[in-house]
Design an enzyme around this catalytic site. Structure first.
Site, PDB file in Angstrom:
ATOM      1  N   ASP A   1       0.825  -1.211   0.000  1.00  0.00           N
ATOM      2  CA  ASP A   1       0.000   0.000   0.000  1.00  0.00           C
ATOM      3  C   ASP A   1       0.862   1.266   0.000  1.00  0.00           C
ATOM      4  O   ASP A   1       0.466   2.286   0.548  1.00  0.00           O
ATOM      5  CB  ASP A   1      -0.931  -0.009   1.217  1.00  0.00           C
ATOM      6  CG  ASP A   1      -2.040   1.037   1.116  1.00  0.00           C
ATOM      7  OD1 ASP A   1      -2.454   1.337  -0.019  1.00  0.00           O
ATOM      8  OD2 ASP A   1      -2.485   1.547   2.161  1.00  0.00           O
TER       9      ASP A   1
ATOM     10  N   SER B   1     -14.231   6.258   6.832  1.00  0.00           N
ATOM     11  CA  SER B   1     -12.783   6.019   6.836  1.00  0.00           C
ATOM     12  C   SER B   1     -12.060   7.171   6.144  1.00  0.00           C
ATOM     13  O   SER B   1     -11.038   7.675   6.645  1.00  0.00           O
ATOM     14  CB  SER B   1     -12.451   4.696   6.141  1.00  0.00           C
ATOM     15  OG  SER B   1     -12.789   3.607   6.962  1.00  0.00           O
TER      16      SER B   1
ATOM     17  N   ASP C   1     -15.406   0.154  10.345  1.00  0.00           N
ATOM     18  CA  ASP C   1     -15.470  -1.264   9.972  1.00  0.00           C
ATOM     19  C   ASP C   1     -16.900  -1.744   9.734  1.00  0.00           C
ATOM     20  O   ASP C   1     -17.130  -2.950   9.608  1.00  0.00           O
ATOM     21  CB  ASP C   1     -14.852  -2.125  11.087  1.00  0.00           C
ATOM     22  CG  ASP C   1     -13.376  -1.896  11.257  1.00  0.00           C
ATOM     23  OD1 ASP C   1     -12.672  -1.790  10.242  1.00  0.00           O
ATOM     24  OD2 ASP C   1     -12.916  -1.825  12.414  1.00  0.00           O
TER      25      ASP C   1
END
Length: 351
Positions: free
Chosen positions: A134, A216, A242
């Site tokens: 990432d 997020s 989440d």
């Protein structure tokens, strides 16, 4: 019978602690590239300009490294041992995304990838490798799907038959010619639980995400004041979210992560909002040393905490919010003013 190079790599990867490993060619289907381009052209990436700047490299691995022939995709479970959303029922506590409740997974996985890379270069003369976690223009989820680790679900995240939605990814690009992994069945079917679980309706349609509405994105990537329309919907989410991941029925097959470095820190499972709001910069850095949370900085984090305080309906949190209305950072001060106002409105309603 002599093991294939793919079997040797997979065996060593599991020995290192990876839960999933797959192989694919260094190319992506047209559909994956088109989906990425549509996402960016529609502006759904918000202020994440880095996605737009290196769009071609994300959509074509060989643009990033012309010599690459195969991609090895690794997955590591970070499935929580307990209900990841339990904190949502404690309004005076903050809810931190499961992946950020422990050591920064980038560091954990990258270290293991380097060990695996050393093993791979010994599998032939002149073998070259590059590792990614990432941290480069790599389209991780479509590559993971191509390597048969799972499929991109309706929440756009990877879903694994074995690990559900709790799988962290890393990739090794290599000049080795490797046989692609055999296809594995699996799909979301008619399930839409992840879509309906989203508090802010961040999914315009199945398999599509508008990051600008995603909690997020708002708590991690967004740098300015959080738009007022989303604040009441954020509840006590203070870093990541989440909700869509936890709703996935495939999670019933997931076992708690066996990687000790990904075990949640007790102090990050349900931290008190009042204590977090009082963090100055040195205290913030000390508390989140080695954590991915550290990268967003104290001001952005405390902004998130103040939104959660405003949503708490707990008048005992009003004094700390009032103190922060004088914060030197204007975004923090504005969030504190909003929190004080919301708590005052709630107190008036209860009279």
């Amino acid at each position: 019978m002599k093991k294939s190079v793919e079997d040797r790599i997979a065996e060593h990867a599991r020995h290192l602690g990876f839960d999933a490993v797959g192989f694919c060619r260094a190319e992506l289907p047209d559909e994956a590239r088109a989906r990425l381009r549509e996402f960016v052209e529609a502006g759904r990436h918000g202020t994440m300009g880095w996605m737009e700047q290196r769009l071609d490299q994300r959509g074509e691995p060989k643009t990033l490294w012309p010599e690459v022939r195969s991609v090895i995709v690794l997955g590591m479970s970070y499935a929580p041992a307990a209900d990841p959303l339990a904190t949502l029922r404690q309004p005076d506590r903050g809810n931190i995304s499961v992946y950020a409740r422990h050591r920064d997974y980038h560091d954990v996985i990258k270290g293991l990838l380097k060990h695996l890379a050393q093993f791979i270069v010994k599998q032939g003369d002149g073998v070259e490798v590059k590792v990614f976690v990432d941290t480069a223009p790599v389209l991780e989820k479509p590559l993971a799907e191509a390597a048969q680790l799972g499929w991109q679900g309706k929440h756009t995240n990877l879903v694994s038959r074995d690990e559900g939605s709790w799988l962290l990814l890393g990739e090794i690009y290599t000049t080795l010619e490797l046989t692609p992994s055999e296809p594995r069945a699996g799909s979301c079917g008619s399930c839409t639980r992840c879509l309906t679980a989203c508090p802010t309706d961040a999914f315009p349609a199945p398999y599509q995400l508008d990051a600008r509405r995603c909690i997020s994105y708002l708590t991690i990537e967004h740098t300015g004041p959080i738009p007022n329309e989303f604040r009441p919907l954020m509840g006590n989410h203070i870093y990541g979210c989440d909700d869509c991941l936890a709703a996935c029925p495939w999670n019933r097959f997931a076992q708690a992560s066996r990687q000790t470095k990904l075990t949640a820190r007790p102090d990050l499972i349900a931290p008190k909002l009042e204590e977090l709001a009082r963090l100055d910069d040195p205290a913030f850095r000390a508390l989140f040393s080695g954590s991915p949370i550290k990268r967003i900085g104290r001001n952005r984090f405390v902004r998130n905490v103040l939104i959660a305080i405003g949503n708490s309906a707990d008048p005992a949190l009003s004094p700390v919010a009032m103190e922060l209305t004088q914060d030197s950072d204007p975004v923090v001060a504005e969030a504190a003013q909003w929190a004080v106002q919301k708590l005052g409105e709630k107190a008036t309603c209860l009279q």
